[in-house]
Design an enzyme around this catalytic site. Structure first.
Site, PDB file in Angstrom:
ATOM      1  CG  ASP A  28      -1.177   0.415   5.913  1.00  0.00           C
ATOM      2  OD1 ASP A  28      -1.257  -0.734   6.699  1.00  0.00           O
ATOM      3  OD2 ASP A  28      -2.790   1.009   6.535  1.00  0.00           O
TER       4      ASP A  28
ATOM      5  CB  THR B 112     -12.542   9.592  -9.574  1.00  0.00           C
ATOM      6  OG1 THR B 112     -13.444   8.668  -9.744  1.00  0.00           O
ATOM      7  CG2 THR B 112     -12.114  10.886 -10.436  1.00  0.00           C
TER       8      THR B 112
ATOM      9  CE  LYS C 250      -6.070   1.568   8.993  1.00  0.00           C
ATOM     10  NZ  LYS C 250      -5.785   1.310   6.929  1.00  0.00           N
TER      11      LYS C 250
ATOM     12  CE1 TYR D 247      -5.229  -7.852   3.448  1.00  0.00           C
ATOM     13  CE2 TYR D 247      -6.384  -9.990   4.022  1.00  0.00           C
ATOM     14  CZ  TYR D 247      -6.157  -8.285   3.902  1.00  0.00           C
ATOM     15  OH  TYR D 247      -7.054  -8.101   5.158  1.00  0.00           O
TER      16      TYR D 247
ATOM     17  CB  THR E 174      -8.977  -1.135  10.838  1.00  0.00           C
ATOM     18  OG1 THR E 174      -9.155  -1.224   9.995  1.00  0.00           O
ATOM     19  CG2 THR E 174     -10.438  -1.678  12.315  1.00  0.00           C
TER      20      THR E 174
ATOM     21  CB  SER F  91      -9.526  -6.839  12.866  1.00  0.00           C
ATOM     22  OG  SER F  91      -8.746  -7.205  12.911  1.00  0.00           O
TER      23      SER F  91
HETATM   24  N1  NAP Z   1      -2.526  -5.547   2.237  1.00  0.00           N
HETATM   25  C1  NAP Z   1      -2.964  -4.466   2.864  1.00  0.00           C
HETATM   26  O1  NAP Z   1      -1.992  -4.620   4.460  1.00  0.00           O
HETATM   27  C2  NAP Z   1      -4.306  -3.511   2.564  1.00  0.00           C
HETATM   28  C3  NAP Z   1      -3.953  -2.685   3.760  1.00  0.00           C
HETATM   29  C4  NAP Z   1      -4.891  -1.078   3.648  1.00  0.00           C
HETATM   30  C5  NAP Z   1      -5.910  -1.604   2.233  1.00  0.00           C
HETATM   31  N2  NAP Z   1      -5.364  -2.605   1.685  1.00  0.00           N
HETATM   32  C6  NAP Z   1      -6.624  -2.890   0.687  1.00  0.00           C
HETATM   33  O2  NAP Z   1      -6.617  -1.743  -0.087  1.00  0.00           O
HETATM   34  C7  NAP Z   1      -7.491  -1.924  -0.902  1.00  0.00           C
HETATM   35  C8  NAP Z   1      -7.920   0.257  -0.624  1.00  0.00           C
HETATM   36  O3  NAP Z   1      -8.289   0.286   0.357  1.00  0.00           O
HETATM   37  P1  NAP Z   1      -8.942   1.795   0.895  1.00  0.00           P
HETATM   38  O4  NAP Z   1      -9.010   2.126   2.166  1.00  0.00           O
HETATM   39  O5  NAP Z   1      -7.195   2.780  -0.459  1.00  0.00           O
HETATM   40  O6  NAP Z   1      -9.822   2.226  -0.064  1.00  0.00           O
HETATM   41  P2  NAP Z   1     -10.575   3.765  -0.659  1.00  0.00           P
HETATM   42  O7  NAP Z   1      -9.681   4.999  -0.112  1.00  0.00           O
HETATM   43  O8  NAP Z   1     -12.066   3.484  -0.925  1.00  0.00           O
HETATM   44  O9  NAP Z   1     -10.027   3.727  -2.573  1.00  0.00           O
HETATM   45  C9  NAP Z   1     -10.659   3.323  -2.935  1.00  0.00           C
HETATM   46  C10 NAP Z   1      -9.944   2.907  -4.584  1.00  0.00           C
HETATM   47  O10 NAP Z   1     -10.664   2.529  -5.343  1.00  0.00           O
HETATM   48  C11 NAP Z   1     -11.064   3.210  -6.753  1.00  0.00           C
HETATM   49  N3  NAP Z   1     -12.037   2.061  -7.304  1.00  0.00           N
HETATM   50  C12 NAP Z   1     -13.308   1.359  -6.170  1.00  0.00           C
HETATM   51  N4  NAP Z   1     -14.083   0.307  -7.105  1.00  0.00           N
HETATM   52  C13 NAP Z   1     -13.686   0.731  -8.726  1.00  0.00           C
HETATM   53  C14 NAP Z   1     -14.350   0.421  -9.639  1.00  0.00           C
HETATM   54  N5  NAP Z   1     -15.555  -0.164 -10.223  1.00  0.00           N
HETATM   55  N6  NAP Z   1     -13.043   0.745 -11.132  1.00  0.00           N
HETATM   56  C15 NAP Z   1     -12.058   1.593 -10.980  1.00  0.00           C
HETATM   57  N7  NAP Z   1     -11.866   2.018  -9.383  1.00  0.00           N
HETATM   58  C16 NAP Z   1     -12.501   1.887  -8.121  1.00  0.00           C
HETATM   59  C17 NAP Z   1     -11.705   4.215  -6.093  1.00  0.00           C
HETATM   60  O11 NAP Z   1     -11.542   5.293  -7.324  1.00  0.00           O
HETATM   61  P3  NAP Z   1     -12.210   6.182  -7.575  1.00  0.00           P
HETATM   62  O12 NAP Z   1     -11.522   6.906  -7.115  1.00  0.00           O
HETATM   63  O13 NAP Z   1     -12.269   6.662  -9.063  1.00  0.00           O
HETATM   64  O14 NAP Z   1     -13.465   6.381  -6.876  1.00  0.00           O
HETATM   65  C18 NAP Z   1     -10.138   5.358  -4.843  1.00  0.00           C
HETATM   66  O15 NAP Z   1      -9.310   4.430  -6.028  1.00  0.00           O
HETATM   67  C19 NAP Z   1      -8.820  -2.587   0.168  1.00  0.00           C
HETATM   68  O16 NAP Z   1      -8.782  -3.641  -0.517  1.00  0.00           O
HETATM   69  C20 NAP Z   1      -7.773  -2.682   0.799  1.00  0.00           C
HETATM   70  O17 NAP Z   1      -8.720  -3.827   1.455  1.00  0.00           O
HETATM   71  C21 NAP Z   1      -5.246  -3.856   1.854  1.00  0.00           C
END
Ligand code: NAP
Length: 283
Positions: free
Chosen positions: A102, A154, A66, A223, A62, A15
């Site tokens: 967020d 999906t 959450k 990021y 985190t 973190s």
């Molecule tokens: N900048 C920030 O402050 C911030 C804040 C929060 C999160 N984030 C980033 O946001 C990202 C997503 O986080 P999350 O918590 O939403 O993750 P999550 O709940 O695990 O969701 C992952 C998403 O990515 C898709 N995905 C995963 N592998 C894939 C692939 N090979 N091809 C196509 N789609 C794929 C999944 O699709 P399916 O439904 O098909 O599995 C799902 O829609 C992370 O990288 C996280 O670090 C950044």
């Protein structure tokens, strides 16, 4: 007494919240502390007892806690309820308040880096249908973007999320397969990647960025790396881009303000500090 805040999660070593809040505590000369605490889901109830006993003014939450902390709160704000996740806790008058920052961090990043980005809110494509998409869609709906099209690997997950969020939000929300990018691109002014694609340099296959209007903005909330392949491709196509680091910095602001009484500024100095920690700038 020194006010102490925390970030809890499991694992917690990666973190960057302690770096961000530590910077602000020093910058504003506050007698406060911010600790990183590893709390596994099964230890959350015991941690909550410490919190209620007055050990902390509040803190951040985190992965993977959450959702779990929602039920521990006495009160949860509308956004956190809609998103289904709490990332900020505040203890006040022996009551525990949960919120989600967020969505506002996402908006504040674009406000800072692309002023006027929401001047004519029209159709937007949100790539991904996970936890982060819920926050981004909540933010976009609050700025009147419509329709909000969720495109996901999906499609059933995108459709389910569209149905769920659409019942609460005023925006029209649709769920589609990622293959529909080409179909919607010509009328889309904003593309937001909320999927994990981009991490470790991964890229979308055949995303038809060429079909987006020349005025379109592309932003990625991934990021690490800062310049994801999606952003690099969009920039090469001549589109405006905004990276996701500012979202991380801005989501931290409301918590700090509630715990320590000063609304902190997201400065270039803070951004550079985090970039240096990520190894993107020389030490
Ligand atoms: N900048 C920030 O402050 C911030 C804040 C929060 C999160 N984030 C980033 O946001 C990202 C997503 O986080 P999350 O918590 O939403 O993750 P999550 O709940 O695990 O969701 C992952 C998403 O990515 C898709 N995905 C995963 N592998 C894939 C692939 N090979 N091809 C196509 N789609 C794929 C999944 O699709 P399916 O439904 O098909 O599995 C799902 O829609 C992370 O990288 C996280 O670090 C950044």
């Amino acid at each position: 007494m020194t006010r102490t805040a925390f970030v809890i999660g499991h694992p917690i070593a990666h973190s960057r919240s302690p770096l961000i809040h530590g910077y602000w505590l020093k910058r504003y000369g506050i007698d406060g502390a911010y600790k990183s605490i590893d709390v596994a889901p099964e230890a959350l109830a015991a941690f909550s007892a410490d919190l209620r006993a007055g050990a902390y003014v509040g803190g951040n939450v985190t992965v993977p806690l959450k959702r779990d902390v929602l039920s521990l709160c006495d009160e949860v704000d509308d956004a956190a309820r809609a998103i289904g996740a709490v990332n900020t806790l505040v203890m006040k008058d022996n009551r525990l308040f949960g919120s989600n920052t967020d969505w506002s961090g996402f908006l504040a990043n674009l406000d800072g880096k692309a002023p006027g980005w929401d001047g004519a809110p029209g159709p937007v494509m949100v790539l991904g249908a996970g936890g982060a998409a819920r926050a981004v869609i909540t933010g976009l709906a609050r700025r009147s973007f419509s329709p909000i099209r969720i495109l996901n690997r999906t499609p059933k997950r995108a459709e389910a999320l569209a149905d769920e969020l659409g019942a609460d939000l005023t925006a029209k929300i649709e769920g589609h397969a990622i293959e529909n990018f080409e179909r919607f691109a010509p009328e889309t002014g904003l593309v937001v990647n909320t999927s994990t694609i981009g991490m470790h340099g991964t890229r979308f296959d055949n995303l038809a960025l060429a079909l987006l209007p020349d005025t379109a903005l592309v932003t990625d909330i991934v990021y690490v790396p800062l310049m994801t392949p999606l952003l690099a491709d969009a920039a090469a196509r001549g589109l405006k881009i905004v990276d996701g680091l500012g979202m991380l910095l801005h989501q931290a602001v409301p918590g700090f303000a509630a715990w320590f009484g000063i609304r902190p500024e997201v400065t270039e100095e803070l951004r550079a500090l985090v970039e240096r920690d990520m190894g993107l700038l020389p030490p």
